[in-house]
Design a protein around this motif. Structure first.
Motif, PDB file in Angstrom:
ATOM      1  N   UNK A 108       0.829  -1.216   0.000  1.00  0.00           N
ATOM      2  CA  UNK A 108       0.000   0.000   0.000  1.00  0.00           C
ATOM      3  C   UNK A 108       0.859   1.260   0.000  1.00  0.00           C
ATOM      4  N   UNK A 109       1.944   1.242   0.770  1.00  0.00           N
ATOM      5  CA  UNK A 109       2.818   2.426   0.822  1.00  0.00           C
ATOM      6  C   UNK A 109       3.764   2.470  -0.377  1.00  0.00           C
ATOM      7  N   UNK A 110       4.184   1.287  -0.831  1.00  0.00           N
ATOM      8  CA  UNK A 110       5.108   1.236  -1.981  1.00  0.00           C
ATOM      9  C   UNK A 110       4.460   1.835  -3.230  1.00  0.00           C
ATOM     10  N   UNK A 111       3.150   1.740  -3.291  1.00  0.00           N
ATOM     11  CA  UNK A 111       2.408   2.274  -4.439  1.00  0.00           C
ATOM     12  C   UNK A 111       2.714   3.760  -4.649  1.00  0.00           C
ATOM     13  N   UNK A 112       2.914   4.473  -3.562  1.00  0.00           N
ATOM     14  CA  UNK A 112       3.158   5.924  -3.662  1.00  0.00           C
ATOM     15  C   UNK A 112       4.636   6.287  -3.552  1.00  0.00           C
ATOM     16  N   UNK A 117      10.823  -0.530  -2.040  1.00  0.00           N
ATOM     17  CA  UNK A 117      10.152  -0.586  -0.731  1.00  0.00           C
ATOM     18  C   UNK A 117      11.033  -1.079   0.418  1.00  0.00           C
ATOM     19  N   UNK A 118      12.129  -1.763   0.124  1.00  0.00           N
ATOM     20  CA  UNK A 118      13.026  -2.178   1.226  1.00  0.00           C
ATOM     21  C   UNK A 118      13.544  -0.941   1.970  1.00  0.00           C
ATOM     22  N   UNK A 119      13.586   0.218   1.256  1.00  0.00           N
ATOM     23  CA  UNK A 119      14.030   1.468   1.899  1.00  0.00           C
ATOM     24  C   UNK A 119      13.198   1.778   3.152  1.00  0.00           C
ATOM     25  N   UNK A 122      14.725   0.889   6.334  1.00  0.00           N
ATOM     26  CA  UNK A 122      15.906   1.662   6.731  1.00  0.00           C
ATOM     27  C   UNK A 122      15.492   3.018   7.296  1.00  0.00           C
ATOM     28  N   UNK A 123      14.325   3.499   6.852  1.00  0.00           N
ATOM     29  CA  UNK A 123      13.884   4.832   7.245  1.00  0.00           C
ATOM     30  C   UNK A 123      12.353   4.917   7.185  1.00  0.00           C
ATOM     31  N   UNK A 124      11.737   4.851   8.369  1.00  0.00           N
ATOM     32  CA  UNK A 124      10.264   4.906   8.419  1.00  0.00           C
ATOM     33  C   UNK A 124       9.705   6.200   7.866  1.00  0.00           C
ATOM     34  N   UNK A 125      10.520   7.247   7.877  1.00  0.00           N
ATOM     35  CA  UNK A 125      10.078   8.541   7.363  1.00  0.00           C
ATOM     36  C   UNK A 125       9.709   8.490   5.882  1.00  0.00           C
ATOM     37  N   UNK A 126      10.166   7.458   5.192  1.00  0.00           N
ATOM     38  CA  UNK A 126       9.853   7.349   3.762  1.00  0.00           C
ATOM     39  C   UNK A 126       8.434   6.833   3.525  1.00  0.00           C
ATOM     40  N   UNK A 127       7.814   6.304   4.579  1.00  0.00           N
ATOM     41  CA  UNK A 127       6.428   5.837   4.452  1.00  0.00           C
ATOM     42  C   UNK A 127       5.520   7.064   4.541  1.00  0.00           C
ATOM     43  N   UNK A 128       4.961   7.433   3.392  1.00  0.00           N
ATOM     44  CA  UNK A 128       4.070   8.609   3.390  1.00  0.00           C
ATOM     45  C   UNK A 128       2.636   8.129   3.142  1.00  0.00           C
ATOM     46  N   UNK A 129       2.141   8.461   1.956  1.00  0.00           N
ATOM     47  CA  UNK A 129       0.766   8.059   1.632  1.00  0.00           C
ATOM     48  C   UNK A 129       0.690   6.538   1.405  1.00  0.00           C
TER      49      UNK A 129
END
Ligand code: NZQ
Ligand code: ZN
Length: 390
Positions: A108-112, A117-119, A122-129
């Motif tokens: 769901x998050x990788x879509x945006x 998505x493995x990133x 490493x950094x939860x901040x990359x999970x946005x929409x």
């Protein structure tokens, strides 16, 4: 009690027959659905067919992603995100246990997200929409049905790491205890141990005074101790399955953990066992937890262990010193896992001593247990805990 931000927005539809509400819940988000599921249990127990009956072609378009692995793999996330783009998906429907739900969250998050998505690990901040996610839970264990966490495995690097974000929290979860009737004894025991571990990890934290959280946790622990044997003996016992299922959600939706400090020790260690040996999460936790308790029991922690022994296990205190009471509580937990037929040593789950040091170092590297755990743990500590599991 520390300041906290408690946010548990998932609509929970609990009880037998709640699947009938699925069309209404889904259509809020759209009609193009990615149905995500695991290795096929939902086909064998009829949930898959029930979903197709409720979502006829005339109303919904369903695209499938089956085969999500226990300990879900990053490649499956990549495949799912590509499918969402190719098929212009509106909403993801995850039907399964924690692995299927976690994989769906990452999709769901990788879509945006334009990168890999493995990133996210490493950094939860990359999970946005994220695309909206609806779940149908088929196993009581992780609490993933009501939280924003996702644990992903990269078999190429032997890494199992977590990520998460509020956009990943399921919009709605359907919790029908009858869907867990077909869960095997092994997975029932593993799931119950996982729920227990989530409660223990927050219960033993560096700050005192969070009585609300701890009394709730004790109640949930006692519930699992009461009902896991019933479900193991009588898999179609509704009361047992219902209590285990609701315990799963409440044990990790923030209710017992918010307001408490520190990182989780046993999970950090277990994730390394799963990363290197692909073992069942809850089984690894059951093996580690009593050994971790023995390792961190000291003058500073003994009072909390006494509280645990008395309030969860009803251990009597009369005529005993604090350490004896604490040790009886730890033994009670170990005996409980044994009574659920959980193998309590690492060799029994196929783990020898070869990678113990490496896993101990990785557990520290991948977490902050050397600084923020209940009792901070170095790689030497973790190694000692693991060696006690032989
Ligand atoms: O894949 P299928 O065929 O569906 O079979 C599954 C799988 O083999 C089976 N199963 C599930 N429901 C069933 C069923 N079999 C028969 N009848 C049913 N109704 O059980 C097996 C295990 O499923 P899985 O989803 O892997 O189990 P679980 O729910 O324990 O999830 C484990 C994963 O969640 C992560 C774990 O690390 C692990 O990767 N966690 C996720 C958390 C979170 N998101 O908050 C927190 C946890 O601490 C945990 O780390
Ligand atoms: Zn867990």
């Amino acid at each position: 009690m520390e300041n906290f931000n408690f946010y548990a927005p998932t609509q929970v539809l609990f009880g037998e027959g709640q699947l009938k509400n699925l069309p209404n819940v889904l259509e809020i988000y759209g009609k193009k659905v990615l149905l995500v599921y695991g290795g096929g249990s939902i086909k064998r127990n009829g949930i898959y067919d029930a979903i197709y009956r409720l979502l006829p072609d005339a109303d919904f378009t369903i695209v499938e992603l089956g085969g999500v692995e226990p300990n879900p793999r990053i490649d499956t996330v990549r495949k799912g995100a590509a499918l969402c783009h190719a098929e212009k998906i509106d909403v993801i429907l995850a039907v399964g246990g924690g692995s299927t739900i976690d994989c769906s969250k990452a999709i769901a998050a990788a879509y945006y997200y334009e990168g890999d998505p493995w990133d996210f690990t490493q950094n939860r901040g990359l999970v946005k929409e994220a695309l909206p996610l609806v779940t149908v839970l088929t196993m009581a264990a992780t609490g993933s049905e009501m939280n924003g966490g996702s644990v992903l495995t990269n078999p190429e690097t032997n890494e199992k790491l977590s990520t998460g974000g509020i956009s990943m929290i399921p919009k709605a979860s359907i919790l029908d205890p009858t869907y867990t009737y077909t869960v095997s004894k092994w997975q029932t025991a593993a799931g119950s141990a996982d729920i227990t571990s989530h409660l223990i990890e927050s219960y033993f934290s560096q700050n005192a005074g969070a009585s609300v959280q701890d009394r709730l946790a004790e109640g949930l622990m006692k519930t699992v101790v009461q009902y896991a044997p019933v479900a193991l003996e009588d898999p179609t016992n509704y009361e047992a399955r219902a209590n285990l299922m609701w315990s799963s959600s409440l044990a990790l939706n923030g209710l017992t953990g918010r307001g408490k400090l520190g990182s989780w020790s046993c999970h950090a260690i277990e994730h390394e066992l799963s990363a290197f040996y692909d073992i069942t999460h809850g089984i690894g936790l059951a093996i580690i937890t009593p050994r971790w308790m023995e390792h961190v029991l000291n003058d500073d922690t003994v009072a909390k262990f006494v509280e645990y022994a008395v309030n969860v296990w009803g251990i009597s205190t009369e005529g005993k010193d604090k350490f004896s009471i604490a040790k009886e509580g730890i033994q009670a937990l170990k005996d409980c896992f044994v009574s659920w037929d959980i193998p309590m040593t690492l060799p029994e789950v196929g783990i020898d001593k070869e990678k113990i040091r490496l896993m101990a170092e990785k557990a520290v590297e991948h977490s902050t247990i050397d600084q923020t755990a209940y009792v901070p743990l170095t790689a030497d500590d973790v190694e000692a805990i693991l060696l006690n599991c032989f």
